[in-house]
Design an enzyme around this catalytic site. Structure first.
Site, PDB file in Angstrom:
ATOM      1  N   ARG A  94      -9.013   0.023   3.345  1.00  0.00           N
ATOM      2  CA  ARG A  94      -8.035   0.988   2.848  1.00  0.00           C
ATOM      3  C   ARG A  94      -6.698   0.316   2.556  1.00  0.00           C
ATOM      4  NH1 ARG A  94      -6.729   4.976   6.811  1.00  0.00           N
ATOM      5  NH2 ARG A  94      -5.098   5.197   5.264  1.00  0.00           N
ATOM      6  N   ARG A 140      -4.026   9.686   3.873  1.00  0.00           N
ATOM      7  CA  ARG A 140      -2.853  10.412   4.319  1.00  0.00           C
ATOM      8  C   ARG A 140      -1.885  10.699   3.162  1.00  0.00           C
ATOM      9  NH1 ARG A 140      -1.297  14.052   7.821  1.00  0.00           N
ATOM     10  NH2 ARG A 140       0.969  14.056   7.988  1.00  0.00           N
ATOM     11  N   ARG A 158      -1.050  15.104  13.329  1.00  0.00           N
ATOM     12  CA  ARG A 158      -0.144  14.637  12.263  1.00  0.00           C
ATOM     13  C   ARG A 158       0.433  15.865  11.554  1.00  0.00           C
ATOM     14  NH1 ARG A 158      -2.404   8.977   9.711  1.00  0.00           N
ATOM     15  NH2 ARG A 158      -0.314   8.982   8.845  1.00  0.00           N
ATOM     16  N   PRO A 159       1.509  16.447  12.114  1.00  0.00           N
ATOM     17  CA  PRO A 159       2.044  17.700  11.579  1.00  0.00           C
ATOM     18  C   PRO A 159       2.733  17.518  10.216  1.00  0.00           C
ATOM     19  CG  PRO A 159       3.388  16.920  13.414  1.00  0.00           C
ATOM     20  CD  PRO A 159       2.292  15.929  13.237  1.00  0.00           C
ATOM     21  N   ILE A 160       2.924  18.645   9.489  1.00  0.00           N
ATOM     22  CA  ILE A 160       3.656  18.576   8.209  1.00  0.00           C
ATOM     23  C   ILE A 160       4.835  19.566   8.192  1.00  0.00           C
ATOM     24  CG2 ILE A 160       1.750  17.671   6.804  1.00  0.00           C
ATOM     25  CD1 ILE A 160       1.390  20.619   5.764  1.00  0.00           C
ATOM     26  N   ASP A 161       5.304  19.932   9.397  1.00  0.00           N
ATOM     27  CA  ASP A 161       6.389  20.921   9.444  1.00  0.00           C
ATOM     28  C   ASP A 161       7.641  20.462   8.689  1.00  0.00           C
ATOM     29  OD1 ASP A 161       6.215  19.102  11.785  1.00  0.00           O
ATOM     30  OD2 ASP A 161       8.190  19.895  12.237  1.00  0.00           O
ATOM     31  N   GLN A 162       7.944  19.165   8.731  1.00  0.00           N
ATOM     32  CA  GLN A 162       9.160  18.688   8.048  1.00  0.00           C
ATOM     33  C   GLN A 162       8.969  18.650   6.528  1.00  0.00           C
ATOM     34  OE1 GLN A 162      12.117  18.218   9.875  1.00  0.00           O
ATOM     35  NE2 GLN A 162      10.724  19.182  11.329  1.00  0.00           N
ATOM     36  N   LYS A 190       0.827  -1.213   0.000  1.00  0.00           N
ATOM     37  CA  LYS A 190       0.000   0.000   0.000  1.00  0.00           C
ATOM     38  C   LYS A 190       0.859   1.261   0.000  1.00  0.00           C
ATOM     39  CE  LYS A 190      -1.763   1.814   4.023  1.00  0.00           C
ATOM     40  NZ  LYS A 190      -1.727   3.239   4.285  1.00  0.00           N
ATOM     41  N   ASN A 191       1.787   1.349   0.945  1.00  0.00           N
ATOM     42  CA  ASN A 191       2.488   2.618   1.131  1.00  0.00           C
ATOM     43  C   ASN A 191       3.473   2.916   0.007  1.00  0.00           C
ATOM     44  OD1 ASN A 191       0.968   3.116   3.367  1.00  0.00           O
ATOM     45  ND2 ASN A 191       2.524   2.450   4.848  1.00  0.00           N
ATOM     46  N   ASP A 225       3.168   0.088  12.400  1.00  0.00           N
ATOM     47  CA  ASP A 225       1.972  -0.442  11.733  1.00  0.00           C
ATOM     48  C   ASP A 225       1.719  -1.913  12.072  1.00  0.00           C
ATOM     49  OD1 ASP A 225       1.663   2.052  10.665  1.00  0.00           O
ATOM     50  OD2 ASP A 225       2.519   1.552   8.717  1.00  0.00           O
ATOM     51  N   CYS A 235      -5.598   7.769   8.982  1.00  0.00           N
ATOM     52  CA  CYS A 235      -5.874   7.247  10.320  1.00  0.00           C
ATOM     53  C   CYS A 235      -5.646   8.328  11.376  1.00  0.00           C
ATOM     54  CB  CYS A 235      -4.951   6.069  10.617  1.00  0.00           C
ATOM     55  SG  CYS A 235      -5.287   4.641   9.583  1.00  0.00           S
TER      56      CYS A 235
HETATM   57  N1  EPU Z   1       6.019  14.094  11.943  1.00  0.00           N
HETATM   58  C1  EPU Z   1       6.286  15.388  12.335  1.00  0.00           C
HETATM   59  N2  EPU Z   1       6.383  16.346  11.360  1.00  0.00           N
HETATM   60  C2  EPU Z   1       6.239  16.060  10.046  1.00  0.00           C
HETATM   61  C3  EPU Z   1       5.969  14.740   9.651  1.00  0.00           C
HETATM   62  C4  EPU Z   1       5.861  13.770  10.638  1.00  0.00           C
HETATM   63  O1  EPU Z   1       6.430  15.683  13.518  1.00  0.00           O
HETATM   64  O2  EPU Z   1       6.348  16.975   9.216  1.00  0.00           O
HETATM   65  C5  EPU Z   1       5.946  13.044  12.990  1.00  0.00           C
HETATM   66  C6  EPU Z   1       4.588  12.370  13.051  1.00  0.00           C
HETATM   67  O3  EPU Z   1       3.685  13.091  13.845  1.00  0.00           O
HETATM   68  C7  EPU Z   1       4.964  11.021  13.625  1.00  0.00           C
HETATM   69  C8  EPU Z   1       6.356  10.753  13.043  1.00  0.00           C
HETATM   70  O4  EPU Z   1       6.851  12.015  12.619  1.00  0.00           O
HETATM   71  O5  EPU Z   1       5.051  11.125  15.007  1.00  0.00           O
HETATM   72  C9  EPU Z   1       6.408   9.817  11.863  1.00  0.00           C
HETATM   73  O6  EPU Z   1       5.521  10.249  10.841  1.00  0.00           O
HETATM   74  P1  EPU Z   1       5.760   9.879   9.309  1.00  0.00           P
HETATM   75  O7  EPU Z   1       5.844  11.128   8.535  1.00  0.00           O
HETATM   76  O8  EPU Z   1       6.884   8.902   9.209  1.00  0.00           O
HETATM   77  O9  EPU Z   1       4.395   9.128   8.955  1.00  0.00           O
HETATM   78  P2  EPU Z   1       3.519   9.250   7.637  1.00  0.00           P
HETATM   79  O10 EPU Z   1       4.392   9.456   6.460  1.00  0.00           O
HETATM   80  O11 EPU Z   1       2.405  10.198   7.865  1.00  0.00           O
HETATM   81  C10 EPU Z   1       3.684   6.718   7.023  1.00  0.00           C
HETATM   82  C11 EPU Z   1       2.717   5.613   6.750  1.00  0.00           C
HETATM   83  C12 EPU Z   1       2.030   5.184   8.039  1.00  0.00           C
HETATM   84  C13 EPU Z   1       3.088   4.770   9.066  1.00  0.00           C
HETATM   85  C14 EPU Z   1       4.134   5.872   9.240  1.00  0.00           C
HETATM   86  C15 EPU Z   1       5.300   5.461  10.108  1.00  0.00           C
HETATM   87  C16 EPU Z   1       2.054   6.055   4.473  1.00  0.00           C
HETATM   88  C17 EPU Z   1       0.998   6.492   3.530  1.00  0.00           C
HETATM   89  N3  EPU Z   1       1.744   6.071   5.772  1.00  0.00           N
HETATM   90  O12 EPU Z   1       2.916   7.794   7.572  1.00  0.00           O
HETATM   91  O13 EPU Z   1       1.258   4.056   7.693  1.00  0.00           O
HETATM   92  O14 EPU Z   1       2.485   4.526  10.303  1.00  0.00           O
HETATM   93  O15 EPU Z   1       4.661   6.256   7.943  1.00  0.00           O
HETATM   94  O16 EPU Z   1       5.915   4.330   9.585  1.00  0.00           O
HETATM   95  O17 EPU Z   1       3.125   5.672   4.076  1.00  0.00           O
HETATM   96  C18 EPU Z   1      -0.523   2.534   7.842  1.00  0.00           C
HETATM   97  O18 EPU Z   1      -0.116   2.041   6.764  1.00  0.00           O
HETATM   98  O19 EPU Z   1      -1.383   2.005   8.576  1.00  0.00           O
HETATM   99  C19 EPU Z   1       0.055   3.812   8.265  1.00  0.00           C
HETATM  100  C20 EPU Z   1      -0.517   4.575   9.165  1.00  0.00           C
END
Ligand code: EPU
Length: 428
Positions: free
Chosen positions: A397, A93, A122-126, A22-23, A305, A117
């Site tokens: 999903r 997401r 779920r911030p996007i600052d990075q 999926k991812n 996950d 989910c």
């Molecule tokens: N975070 C920040 N700032 C940012 C981005 C992330 O603080 O700008 C924090 C998040 O709040 C979290 C951590 O960094 O605490 C990790 O977040 P990450 O960005 O790695 O997660 P994501 O990209 O939103 C993906 C997967 C998730 C999986 C996570 C961690 C996809 C579409 N989603 O999410 O998958 O849990 O990586 O491995 O790839 C799932 O498949 O069930 C799922 C939730």
């Protein structure tokens, strides 16, 4: 409004074939926006996050052709819009990848916040840090993220935390930028490597994916390609846990065992027997488990996950296990559902203390999110009664035909459709 009805107590036995990841699929599909030619993507999983991605591409103007159940051709040449509305992004997401992909293609993007989910904030600052480093101006106006750059220019980007989404978005924005981008403290998940391999197959120059330093030399254009998505690490892990938790004997086929090492190690520690083959893993268990501790971490650590599925298995282990969530702030919401089934689990913030009980009891439960939903299904398979799991659209999903694959292993699980105000109907 569908639900699963599970008659538990049957050890899973036989073989199951894992679908595409999926991812990786959602990143690759949205990454096709950057291509100048037709992309043929193979091993696409039949899940609703993929349908959502395809619909978004179509609504943006791409030509989309299903070749067969697992292969799709996307011609992004006619995409003219750089705007993704909330209607397009609210379900998933990974819609946040539209920021990097549209910015990389048009030098501008206007994208509504992504759904997905609920694990707390779920911030996007990075993500924004990556775009700004490449020269984009980022503003948030009227609930939309607006990105604009007269020219994207490669730059060093140091991620303050390890994030999959921001690493992927920075790669998407940098792949056609002028010059060299170096992402430090990058995420190393298998789907990041898969996205880089896909982009490289179109002519990109990305090195180091899978390590914490990724170097991207921008290229002027990307050509069409044919690319096959890797197998889903988390779907494979979910079947491994389900096999062990039911005291079964299952050959999980079409996997990359290397991607499963952290899951395999914990299952062995808990008492399951595991045999690895080139592209398959056999898992056997007598249904008796040792306690163990887990801390979820970015790859190659134990994946967040897989946390709800393992907590479910450990709920019947001998002794007390401690599971710490190292990625998300709020990923234990589902524990209340397990305690309804007789599990003894105390949650304090990001730590769950699990006191093993002899068995779980059937109860009506909810799938609160994708992986928590899979955990409820495993819990249902572990009981000796009838468990109903509601809100299974979350499970759709990310798991292709979960009920059908489990039935192939001998489980008694039925999907029941509950039309609003209508008659209940078993559909598979
Ligand atoms: N975070 C920040 N700032 C940012 C981005 C992330 O603080 O700008 C924090 C998040 O709040 C979290 C951590 O960094 O605490 C990790 O977040 P990450 O960005 O790695 O997660 P994501 O990209 O939103 C993906 C997967 C998730 C999986 C996570 C961690 C996809 C579409 N989603 O999410 O998958 O849990 O990586 O491995 O790839 C799932 O498949 O069930 C799922 C939730």
């Amino acid at each position: 409004m569908d639900k699963f009805v599970i008659y538990g107590g049957i050890p899973l036995k036989g073989e199951v074939c894992i679908s595409g990841a999926k991812n990786a699929a959602v990143a690759v599909l949205l990454g096709t926006i950057l291509s100048d030619g037709v992309c043929r993507i193979e091993n696409i999983p039949n899940i609703s996050d993929v349908s959502t991605s395809i619909r978004v591409l179509y609504e943006l103007g791409a030509e989309v052709r299903m070749i067969n159940q697992t292969t799709i051709e996307i011609n992004p040449a006619h995409i003219r819009s750089h705007i993704a509305s909330y209607e397009m992004t609210k379900k998933m997401r990974a819609s946040c990848y539209l920021m990097g992909a549209l910015l990389g293609r048009f030098g501008k993007a206007r994208v509504a916040p992504a759904g997905g989910c609920n694990f707390g904030v779920r911030p996007i600052d990075q993500h924004i840090k990556g775009f700004e480093a490449l020269g984009a101006q980022v503003t948030i106006e009227g609930g939309m993220v607006e990105l604009e750059a007269s020219q994207l220019i490669g730059a060093p980007v140091y991620m303050d935390i390890v994030t999959v989404g921001a690493t992927i978005n920075t790669i998407l924005a940098a792949v056609k930028a002028k010059g060299l981008t170096v992402i430090e403290n990058a995420a190393k998940e298998p789907h990041i490597v898969d996205l880089a391999n896909f982009l490289n197959s179109m002519g990109a120059d990305i090195r180091g994916a899978g390590t914490d330093v990724i170097k991207i030399h921008g290229v002027a254009s990307l050509k069409g390609t044919t690319y096959s998505i890797i197998p889903d690490q988390i779907e494979a892990g979910t079947f491994m846990v389900a096999a062990a938790a039911t005291g079964g004997d299952v050959l999980v086929r079409n996997v990359i065992p290397k991607h499963l090492e952290s899951i395999t190690a914990k299952l062995v520690e808990a008492g399951a027997e595991i045999e690895e083959f080139d592209e398959a893993i056999r898992i056997r268990s007598n249904g008796k488990f040792n306690r163990c501790n887990i801390k979820t971490m970015p790859h190659p650590g134990f994946p967040t996950d897989m946390q709800p599925q393992m907590v479910t298995l450990l709920s019947v282990a001998e002794g007390t296990s401690i599971v710490s969530e190292g990625v998300w702030d709020n990923r234990f919401r589902y524990v209340d559902q397990l305690t309804k089934m007789g599990a003894r689990i105390q949650v304090d913030g990001k730590v769950a203390v699990i006191e093993g009980v002899p068995s779980l009891n059937a109860a009506p439960v909810q799938a609160l999110d994708l992986r928590a939903g899979a955990a409820m299904v495993i819990a249902g398979l572990m009981t000796n009664g009838v468990t109903e799991v509601e809100d299974i659209e979350h499970i759709d999903r990310g798991y292709e035909d979960l009920a059908g694959k489990l039935r192939g292993l001998g489980a008694n699980i039925t999907r029941v459709s509950i039309p609003a105000g209508g008659v209940v109907r078993a559909i598979s």
